[in-house]
Structures are given as structure tokens and as C-alpha cells.
Write a protein that holds these residues in place. Sequence first.
Motif, PDB file in Angstrom:
ATOM      1  N   HIS A   3      15.233  -0.012 -19.347  1.00 40.66           N
ATOM      2  CA  HIS A   3      15.673  -0.949 -18.467  1.00 40.66           C
ATOM      3  C   HIS A   3      15.227  -1.039 -17.086  1.00 40.66           C
ATOM      4  O   HIS A   3      15.627  -0.313 -17.014  1.00 40.66           O
ATOM      5  CB  HIS A   3      16.376  -1.708 -19.523  1.00 40.66           C
ATOM      6  CG  HIS A   3      16.760  -1.208 -20.790  1.00 40.66           C
ATOM      7  ND1 HIS A   3      16.271  -1.829 -22.217  1.00 40.66           N
ATOM      8  CD2 HIS A   3      17.744  -0.707 -21.563  1.00 40.66           C
ATOM      9  CE1 HIS A   3      16.773  -1.134 -23.194  1.00 40.66           C
ATOM     10  NE2 HIS A   3      17.913  -0.439 -22.990  1.00 40.66           N
ATOM     11  N   MET A   4      15.357  -2.538 -17.307  1.00 41.55           N
ATOM     12  CA  MET A   4      14.850  -2.695 -15.670  1.00 41.55           C
ATOM     13  C   MET A   4      15.957  -4.283 -15.756  1.00 41.55           C
ATOM     14  O   MET A   4      16.708  -5.010 -16.149  1.00 41.55           O
ATOM     15  CB  MET A   4      13.814  -3.736 -14.837  1.00 41.55           C
ATOM     16  CG  MET A   4      12.917  -4.628 -15.952  1.00 41.55           C
ATOM     17  SD  MET A   4      10.789  -4.118 -15.120  1.00 41.55           S
ATOM     18  CE  MET A   4      11.191  -3.635 -13.544  1.00 41.55           C
ATOM     19  N   PRO A  36       5.697  -0.674 -11.561  1.00 44.09           N
ATOM     20  CA  PRO A  36       7.166   0.276 -12.029  1.00 44.09           C
ATOM     21  C   PRO A  36       6.418   1.509 -12.455  1.00 44.09           C
ATOM     22  O   PRO A  36       5.239   2.001 -13.350  1.00 44.09           O
ATOM     23  CB  PRO A  36       7.503  -0.220 -12.950  1.00 44.09           C
ATOM     24  CG  PRO A  36       7.190  -1.788 -12.776  1.00 44.09           C
ATOM     25  CD  PRO A  36       6.122  -2.089 -12.497  1.00 44.09           C
ATOM     26  N   LYS A  37       6.682   2.192 -11.071  1.00 41.20           N
ATOM     27  CA  LYS A  37       6.264   4.402 -11.534  1.00 41.20           C
ATOM     28  C   LYS A  37       6.836   4.407 -13.145  1.00 41.20           C
ATOM     29  O   LYS A  37       6.067   5.244 -13.182  1.00 41.20           O
ATOM     30  CB  LYS A  37       7.386   5.015 -10.810  1.00 41.20           C
ATOM     31  CG  LYS A  37       6.462   4.570  -9.541  1.00 41.20           C
ATOM     32  CD  LYS A  37       6.741   6.000  -8.087  1.00 41.20           C
ATOM     33  CE  LYS A  37       6.098   5.423  -6.575  1.00 41.20           C
ATOM     34  NZ  LYS A  37       7.028   5.589  -5.231  1.00 41.20           N
ATOM     35  N   ARG A  38       7.991   3.816 -13.466  1.00 39.02           N
ATOM     36  CA  ARG A  38       7.882   4.279 -14.547  1.00 39.02           C
ATOM     37  C   ARG A  38       7.858   3.095 -15.989  1.00 39.02           C
ATOM     38  O   ARG A  38       7.960   2.645 -16.990  1.00 39.02           O
ATOM     39  CB  ARG A  38       9.499   4.720 -15.241  1.00 39.02           C
ATOM     40  CG  ARG A  38      10.043   5.383 -13.851  1.00 39.02           C
ATOM     41  CD  ARG A  38      11.583   5.880 -13.762  1.00 39.02           C
ATOM     42  NE  ARG A  38      12.208   6.603 -15.107  1.00 39.02           N
ATOM     43  CZ  ARG A  38      13.631   6.542 -15.598  1.00 39.02           C
ATOM     44  NH1 ARG A  38      14.270   6.792 -14.477  1.00 39.02           N
ATOM     45  NH2 ARG A  38      13.688   7.269 -16.673  1.00 39.02           N
ATOM     46  N   HIS A  39       6.969   2.333 -15.664  1.00 42.22           N
ATOM     47  CA  HIS A  39       5.802   1.107 -16.547  1.00 42.22           C
ATOM     48  C   HIS A  39       5.879   1.601 -18.030  1.00 42.22           C
ATOM     49  O   HIS A  39       6.347   1.047 -18.976  1.00 42.22           O
ATOM     50  CB  HIS A  39       4.927   0.777 -15.820  1.00 42.22           C
ATOM     51  CG  HIS A  39       3.821   1.380 -16.326  1.00 42.22           C
ATOM     52  ND1 HIS A  39       3.565   2.561 -15.048  1.00 42.22           N
ATOM     53  CD2 HIS A  39       3.158   1.424 -17.733  1.00 42.22           C
ATOM     54  CE1 HIS A  39       1.854   2.984 -15.280  1.00 42.22           C
ATOM     55  NE2 HIS A  39       2.028   2.002 -16.567  1.00 42.22           N
ATOM     56  N   VAL A  40       5.411   3.349 -18.048  1.00 44.68           N
ATOM     57  CA  VAL A  40       5.588   3.860 -19.455  1.00 44.68           C
ATOM     58  C   VAL A  40       6.551   3.586 -19.902  1.00 44.68           C
ATOM     59  O   VAL A  40       6.848   2.615 -21.619  1.00 44.68           O
ATOM     60  CB  VAL A  40       4.575   4.645 -19.718  1.00 44.68           C
ATOM     61  CG1 VAL A  40       4.607   5.336 -21.662  1.00 44.68           C
ATOM     62  CG2 VAL A  40       3.430   4.319 -19.219  1.00 44.68           C
ATOM     63  N   LEU A  42       9.623   1.375 -19.921  1.00 49.52           N
ATOM     64  CA  LEU A  42       9.546   0.574 -19.896  1.00 49.52           C
ATOM     65  C   LEU A  42       9.549  -0.463 -20.868  1.00 49.52           C
ATOM     66  O   LEU A  42      10.127  -1.698 -21.103  1.00 49.52           O
ATOM     67  CB  LEU A  42      10.190  -0.480 -17.963  1.00 49.52           C
ATOM     68  CG  LEU A  42       9.816  -0.263 -17.516  1.00 49.52           C
ATOM     69  CD1 LEU A  42       9.415  -0.901 -16.294  1.00 49.52           C
ATOM     70  CD2 LEU A  42      11.729  -0.383 -17.904  1.00 49.52           C
ATOM     71  N   VAL A  43       8.644  -0.082 -21.409  1.00 47.26           N
ATOM     72  CA  VAL A  43       7.379  -0.657 -22.865  1.00 47.26           C
ATOM     73  C   VAL A  43       8.669  -0.420 -24.457  1.00 47.26           C
ATOM     74  O   VAL A  43       8.478   0.744 -24.200  1.00 47.26           O
ATOM     75  CB  VAL A  43       6.180  -0.986 -23.054  1.00 47.26           C
ATOM     76  CG1 VAL A  43       5.944  -1.352 -24.465  1.00 47.26           C
ATOM     77  CG2 VAL A  43       4.835  -0.680 -21.999  1.00 47.26           C
ATOM     78  N   GLY A  44       8.722  -2.103 -24.778  1.00 42.55           N
ATOM     79  CA  GLY A  44       9.987  -1.231 -25.637  1.00 42.55           C
ATOM     80  C   GLY A  44      11.025  -1.528 -25.236  1.00 42.55           C
ATOM     81  O   GLY A  44      12.286  -1.767 -25.860  1.00 42.55           O
ATOM     82  N   GLY A  45      11.767  -1.732 -24.149  1.00 50.37           N
ATOM     83  CA  GLY A  45      12.740  -1.766 -23.076  1.00 50.37           C
ATOM     84  C   GLY A  45      13.194  -2.878 -23.077  1.00 50.37           C
ATOM     85  O   GLY A  45      12.385  -3.779 -23.529  1.00 50.37           O
ATOM     86  N   ILE A  61      10.190  -6.483 -23.011  1.00 48.60           N
ATOM     87  CA  ILE A  61       9.590  -6.054 -22.780  1.00 48.60           C
ATOM     88  C   ILE A  61       8.150  -5.293 -23.267  1.00 48.60           C
ATOM     89  O   ILE A  61       8.560  -5.134 -24.126  1.00 48.60           O
ATOM     90  CB  ILE A  61       9.456  -5.021 -20.899  1.00 48.60           C
ATOM     91  CG1 ILE A  61      10.570  -5.017 -20.494  1.00 48.60           C
ATOM     92  CG2 ILE A  61       8.479  -4.742 -20.068  1.00 48.60           C
ATOM     93  CD1 ILE A  61      11.065  -4.553 -19.475  1.00 48.60           C
ATOM     94  N   LEU A  62       7.254  -6.788 -23.516  1.00 54.72           N
ATOM     95  CA  LEU A  62       6.063  -5.894 -23.938  1.00 54.72           C
ATOM     96  C   LEU A  62       4.842  -5.699 -23.488  1.00 54.72           C
ATOM     97  O   LEU A  62       3.611  -5.026 -23.765  1.00 54.72           O
ATOM     98  CB  LEU A  62       5.604  -7.448 -24.924  1.00 54.72           C
ATOM     99  CG  LEU A  62       6.578  -8.606 -25.371  1.00 54.72           C
ATOM    100  CD1 LEU A  62       5.862  -9.604 -25.820  1.00 54.72           C
ATOM    101  CD2 LEU A  62       7.196  -7.535 -26.619  1.00 54.72           C
TER     102      LEU A  62
END
Length: 130
Positions: A3-4, A36-40, A42-45, A61-62
Motif C-alpha cells: 500500500h501507500m 513508484p519503483k514497486r508499482h506492480v 501496489l496494484v490491488g493494494g 489502487i487500480l
Amino acid sequence: PLHMTKVAYQAQSLAEMHGWFAQRGDVARLTTRYLPKRHVELVGGSLFWIHKHQLVARSPILGFEEAEAGRTQIVISTALIDVLPVPRRAHQGWRYLADADAPRDLASGEDASDMMPGRLASELAKLGLV
């Protein structure tokens, strides 16, 4: 999921935030300078909103999209979900939040006003105690 967190700048209340999201349709886009470097991950978070030094709500986050001038848009659901208020210091931009550290959603009928008042959480944050 990962998450963020992000500060809800200019929001006067959680009710105002709900009103803003209710007027946006199904999705909203927030522009940020960098992907974000960790964007993959984050999707679903969720993007957790900080208001008055507390995490108070989250938006799923979609995805992420390219924006003008090399910027990135964070695509979020406008289904704003209230969470158990947890003290969190304000910061610029966004920060990662591990799933284990994310507050739980408020249950149906549960009221956040039964928790630590925002003013008290804010004062404790200013003192560096939360």
C-alpha cells in the motif's frame, strides 16, 4: 499487497473527503512526479489517506498511467473506505505501507469517533510520540 500513504491536503474533514470522491465517478487520478519503483506490487493494494495526523480512509489502487511531462497518474477507485484511525505523521508525496502495518477497515456501524480524537493524535504526533 503493498500500500501507500498520502496526505489529504486541504481536506477539512473526512466527510468532505467522502463528498469529493462521491462527485468523481468510479475512478480518480492523482498525478505524481515519479512512477513508484514497486508499482506492480501496489496494484490491488490501497492508497491510505492521512488526515489530521491519522490514517483515516483508503482508496483501492487500480493502476498507473503515464501523464504529461514524464509524470505518472495513480489511478484509484473513488470508493473511499473508512479505516480504524491510526496515528501517522504527515509527509510530502507518498510513502509505502506494508500490508501488516495497514489499519483494518471499520466494520459496518462502527464509528471512528469512538477512537482517539484527531486533535489528540495531532498533538502527540507534533511531540514525536506517535
